[in-house]
Structures are given as C-alpha cells and as structure tokens.
Enzyme design. Structure first.
Site, mmCIF file in Angstrom:
data_model
loop_
_atom_site.group_PDB
_atom_site.id
_atom_site.type_symbol
_atom_site.label_atom_id
_atom_site.label_comp_id
_atom_site.label_asym_id
_atom_site.label_seq_id
_atom_site.Cartn_x
_atom_site.Cartn_y
_atom_site.Cartn_z
ATOM 1 N N ASP A 29 0.669 -1.276 -0.171
ATOM 2 C CA ASP A 29 0.128 -0.067 -0.112
ATOM 3 C C ASP A 29 0.712 1.242 0.223
ATOM 4 O O ASP A 29 1.968 1.289 0.674
ATOM 5 C CB ASP A 29 -0.957 -0.031 1.233
ATOM 6 C CG ASP A 29 -2.088 0.990 1.012
ATOM 7 O OD1 ASP A 29 -3.290 0.469 0.996
ATOM 8 O OD2 ASP A 29 -1.847 2.120 1.037
ATOM 9 N N ILE A 30 0.588 2.210 -0.715
ATOM 10 C CA ILE A 30 1.297 3.715 -0.792
ATOM 11 C C ILE A 30 1.154 4.243 0.300
ATOM 12 O O ILE A 30 2.195 5.071 0.655
ATOM 13 C CB ILE A 30 0.654 4.325 -2.191
ATOM 14 C CG1 ILE A 30 1.731 5.221 -2.627
ATOM 15 C CG2 ILE A 30 -0.450 5.146 -1.799
ATOM 16 C CD1 ILE A 30 1.600 5.844 -4.046
ATOM 17 N N ASN A 84 -12.980 -3.032 2.670
ATOM 18 C CA ASN A 84 -13.843 -1.764 2.539
ATOM 19 C C ASN A 84 -14.990 -1.887 1.335
ATOM 20 O O ASN A 84 -14.450 -2.017 0.450
ATOM 21 C CB ASN A 84 -13.244 -0.611 2.719
ATOM 22 C CG ASN A 84 -12.166 -0.448 3.968
ATOM 23 O OD1 ASN A 84 -12.647 -0.893 4.953
ATOM 24 N ND2 ASN A 84 -11.048 0.068 3.629
ATOM 25 N N GLY A 90 -15.867 2.995 3.860
ATOM 26 C CA GLY A 90 -14.588 3.363 3.736
ATOM 27 C C GLY A 90 -13.941 3.467 2.481
ATOM 28 O O GLY A 90 -12.741 3.577 2.605
ATOM 29 N N GLN A 91 -14.457 2.678 1.412
ATOM 30 C CA GLN A 91 -13.893 2.347 0.405
ATOM 31 C C GLN A 91 -13.443 3.756 -0.545
ATOM 32 O O GLN A 91 -14.273 4.598 -0.656
ATOM 33 C CB GLN A 91 -14.628 1.459 -0.468
ATOM 34 C CG GLN A 91 -14.165 1.068 -1.924
ATOM 35 C CD GLN A 91 -14.647 -0.066 -2.428
ATOM 36 O OE1 GLN A 91 -15.815 -0.344 -2.037
ATOM 37 N NE2 GLN A 91 -14.312 -0.673 -3.557
ATOM 38 N N HIS A 97 -10.263 -4.883 -3.539
ATOM 39 C CA HIS A 97 -8.904 -5.253 -2.755
ATOM 40 C C HIS A 97 -9.057 -5.716 -1.379
ATOM 41 O O HIS A 97 -9.959 -5.231 -0.697
ATOM 42 C CB HIS A 97 -7.916 -4.072 -2.916
ATOM 43 C CG HIS A 97 -8.608 -2.639 -2.517
ATOM 44 N ND1 HIS A 97 -9.455 -2.170 -3.265
ATOM 45 C CD2 HIS A 97 -8.587 -1.851 -1.233
ATOM 46 C CE1 HIS A 97 -9.740 -1.298 -2.430
ATOM 47 N NE2 HIS A 97 -9.390 -0.884 -1.431
ATOM 48 N N HIS A 99 -6.813 -5.617 1.903
ATOM 49 C CA HIS A 99 -5.815 -5.125 2.806
ATOM 50 C C HIS A 99 -5.275 -6.362 3.904
ATOM 51 O O HIS A 99 -6.218 -6.951 4.469
ATOM 52 C CB HIS A 99 -6.393 -3.952 3.914
ATOM 53 C CG HIS A 99 -6.851 -2.816 2.932
ATOM 54 N ND1 HIS A 99 -6.081 -1.702 2.670
ATOM 55 C CD2 HIS A 99 -8.281 -2.692 2.602
ATOM 56 C CE1 HIS A 99 -7.085 -0.803 2.390
ATOM 57 N NE2 HIS A 99 -8.038 -1.327 1.915
HETATM 58 P P1 5GP Z 1 -9.692 1.525 0.397
HETATM 59 O O1 5GP Z 1 -10.008 2.834 1.277
HETATM 60 O O2 5GP Z 1 -10.448 1.799 -0.882
HETATM 61 O O3 5GP Z 1 -10.289 0.086 1.061
HETATM 62 O O4 5GP Z 1 -8.223 1.475 0.105
HETATM 63 C C1 5GP Z 1 -7.639 1.840 -1.034
HETATM 64 C C2 5GP Z 1 -6.061 1.716 -0.446
HETATM 65 O O5 5GP Z 1 -5.351 2.060 -1.684
HETATM 66 C C3 5GP Z 1 -5.681 2.629 0.522
HETATM 67 O O6 5GP Z 1 -5.014 2.125 1.622
HETATM 68 C C4 5GP Z 1 -4.563 3.561 -0.370
HETATM 69 O O7 5GP Z 1 -3.418 4.048 0.554
HETATM 70 C C5 5GP Z 1 -4.178 2.613 -1.370
HETATM 71 N N1 5GP Z 1 -3.581 3.391 -2.658
HETATM 72 C C6 5GP Z 1 -4.522 4.283 -3.384
HETATM 73 N N2 5GP Z 1 -3.713 4.465 -4.310
HETATM 74 C C7 5GP Z 1 -2.604 3.905 -4.331
HETATM 75 C C8 5GP Z 1 -1.613 3.672 -5.361
HETATM 76 O O8 5GP Z 1 -1.689 4.356 -6.542
HETATM 77 N N3 5GP Z 1 -0.669 2.850 -5.117
HETATM 78 C C9 5GP Z 1 -0.644 1.775 -4.042
HETATM 79 N N4 5GP Z 1 0.221 0.942 -3.666
HETATM 80 N N5 5GP Z 1 -1.878 1.930 -3.065
HETATM 81 C C10 5GP Z 1 -2.538 2.963 -3.343
#
Ligand code: 5GP
Ligand code: ZN
Length: 111
Positions: A29-30, A84, A90-91, A97, A99
């Site tokens: 994750d970034i 999420n 919180g998506q 994906h 986590h």
């Molecule tokens: P969500 O909130 O949708 O469950 O999680 C999205 C996740 O994707 C977040 O933890 C966010 O840090 C990660 N993320 C968003 N953009 C990127 C990206 O360009 N590269 C990577 N490696 N992670 C990303």
C-alpha cells in the site's frame, strides 16, 4: 482505462509487488497503516465486494494471503484482513482489494 488498480495490474503504473500469478496481484500500500500493509487484488476488475461472482477466486485470494503471511513470517503473531465496501465502509478505490495489515497490535472496534 482509468481504474488505478487495473493500471497497476497491467504494470502501466509502478507498484512494489509482493506476489503475482495469472489472476491475482499483491503489492505494498502506498500509504501504509501498519508496518506491513499489503493489498491483494484480482487482476479482473470488480468494483466492490458486492460484484463477486467467483468463489474459486476468493478461495484463491485467501490462499495467497496465507502464503504471504507465512513467507513474511507474521502468521503466528497475527494480522488483519480488511475489505471496505462503498462509502460507509470507507472504500476509496473502486477495484476490489483485500488489505493485509500486520506488524503491530490492531484495535477493535476499528473505527
Ligand atoms: P480503500 O479505502 O479503498 O479500502 O483502500 C484503498 C487503498 O489503496 C488505500 O489504503 C490507499 O493508500 C491505497 N492506494 C491508493 N492509491 C494507490 C496507489 O496508487 N498505489 C498503491 N500501492 N496504493 C494505493
Ligand atoms: Zn480496476
């Protein structure tokens, strides 16, 4: 194709890949929320968990998660898997994906 995770899956955007096979990619994750924060995605685009129509794929994803946990040696101490869904969940990225969070004690409820 504007989906950021589809672009990562196709290597059009860079990522730190942890695991890859024909149907699944795992990458760091970034913006990590724990010392280890890995995202596991199907290469096929599903916007949310609500679209899942393939039980085999989900079984495979959990096999991959378990392999990563063994290989990175956090299986015994423990970890958390989070999906999420939509705004209340919180998506923020609308490509399914999972986590994987590890390397610290998690809190409950997660907030
Ligand atoms: P969500 O909130 O949708 O469950 O999680 C999205 C996740 O994707 C977040 O933890 C966010 O840090 C990660 N993320 C968003 N953009 C990127 C990206 O360009 N590269 C990577 N490696 N992670 C990303
Ligand atoms: Zn996508």
């Amino acid at each position: 194709m504007s989906c950021i995770f589809c672009r990562i899956a196709k290597k059009e955007l860079p990522s730190k890949i942890v695991y890859e096979d024909d149907s699944v990619l795992a990458f760091e994750d970034i913006a990590p929320q724990a010392p280890i924060h890995i995202l596991v995605i199907p290469k096929k685009h599903y916007s949310t968990v609500l679209e899942i129509d393939d039980k085999t794929l989900i079984g495979h994803i959990f096999t991959v998660i378990n392999e990563i946990a063994q290989q990175k040696r956090f299986s015994e101490k423990g970890f958390r898997v989070v999906v999420n869904c939509n705004s209340d969940g919180g998506q923020t990225v609308y490509h399914l994906h999972f986590h994987i969070l590890a390397g610290r004690r998690m809190f409950w409820p997660p907030g």
